[in-house]
Scaffold this active site. Sequence first.
Site, PDB file in Angstrom:
ATOM      1  CB  THR A   1       5.328   2.389   0.096  1.00  0.00           C
ATOM      2  OG1 THR A   1       4.827   1.182  -0.498  1.00  0.00           O
ATOM      3  CG2 THR A   1       6.621   2.792  -0.606  1.00  0.00           C
ATOM      4  CB  SER A   2       5.151   6.856   2.786  1.00  0.00           C
ATOM      5  OG  SER A   2       4.058   6.704   3.677  1.00  0.00           O
TER       6      SER A   2
ATOM      7  N   GLY B   1       0.827  -1.192   0.000  1.00  0.00           N
ATOM      8  CA  GLY B   1       0.000   0.000   0.000  1.00  0.00           C
ATOM      9  C   GLY B   1       0.867   1.251   0.000  1.00  0.00           C
ATOM     10  CB  CYS B   2       0.155   4.715  -1.086  1.00  0.00           C
ATOM     11  SG  CYS B   2      -1.557   4.816  -0.516  1.00  0.00           S
ATOM     12  CE1 TYR B   3      -1.500   8.160   4.126  1.00  0.00           C
ATOM     13  CE2 TYR B   3      -3.335   6.656   3.779  1.00  0.00           C
ATOM     14  CZ  TYR B   3      -2.849   7.944   3.890  1.00  0.00           C
ATOM     15  OH  TYR B   3      -3.712   9.019   3.768  1.00  0.00           O
TER      16      TYR B   3
END
Length: 422
Positions: free
Chosen positions: A229-230, A225-227
């Site tokens: 990953t960050s 997911g994007c969150y």
Amino acid sequence: MGARIPHPAAGMRATDPLGILLRPAANGILGSNLKPFAGFMLKTAQQIRPLSLRVRGSAASSQRKLFSPKAAAAKSGEVVRIAVLGASGYTGAEIVRILANHPQFDIKVMTADRKAGEQFGSVFPHLISQDLPRLVAIKDADFSGVDAVFCCLPHGTTQEIIKGLPRHLKIVDLSADFRLRDINEYAEWYGHSHRAPELQEEAVYGLTELHRDDIRNARLVANPGCYPTSVQLPLVPLVKSKLIKLTNIIIDAKSGVSGAGRGAKEANLYTEIAEGIQSYGITSHRHVPEIEQGLTDAAESKVTISFTPHLMCMKRGMQSTIYVELESGVTASDLYEHLKSTYEGEEFVKLLHGSSAPRTSHVAGSNYCLMNVYEDRIPGRAIIISVIDNLVKGASGQAVQNLNLMMGLPENMGLQYQPLFP
């Protein structure tokens, strides 16, 4: 610690790895109480000629991983034939945009049930220049001439579809359906039982910089997911090295509206989101177990986080501001140095210099993750800021990065788009 960045010589300008002008660091950031410390110098990426492809794109890259399209083609021996499932969504369109600059991935099948029969350029006019197959319904898709699949379908719909695909296909799934190893935990957070538990056992979690070896040998990769990953890119190395405490990890994350998908939703109407910021999924966002799974693996003991996401009135971009408690005798500078050594050879993860604060506008349209570390004014704590483009490094770009590895191709192939700024 590395040396401070020197003042540019007369008549010259210093740049960071992404070509952003550098100025001597000031004390603090816009009057904040954050305390900067010295960064390090990276060489400016060497410019090479754009690839001769259907659409030209920026091909600036680090010298370590530059590749020749002819050499890569000779190595692989043939073009990789691609299917994009769910091509009418944001991540599907981003896959198509990225592959316009990929010398060996050729899209042969595109599905979009509600848009079946339409030309892709009529759905996304900004990609009308691409020579692409007509959209078809998934039930009508022919996978006999396909080597690999990007699955860009919503979570909950993907498991049974992937279960029915031919076994010869390499698959990168951009949904959440295979990210959680524990199928009971999946059922708890997603509200229904896992429909392909045998595939879950086969799936490899695809946070590229942290799981390369497993990804190379995988048939099915669960794109993060994007969150997560960050958040995991900065935190996993620090947890593994035991530089931060496993308690009191607080994550304040913000995303552009594209992170919610392209479906029509009242909460995402312009009048609902404009001129404001809103929190959502408070204490219950579905990316929480994914982040905790990664941190728990790194720590080899259970990690629980405090995570609150926010929706910003912008199209794309994601920032995670992370507050951590330092282990005894550890400083914020130690965190920075460890992340520096961890990612020094990486193409897509970069630490900024001095007090420079990562901004979402510095990664827009690119596969980069930028981060920096600051000493908090509260003794024994540090603040980490991490930014990505949620549609690229947070989704489609990382998916291409993963499939490159799975197909034995250079990891950066087709991903040398530089950030759009301003």
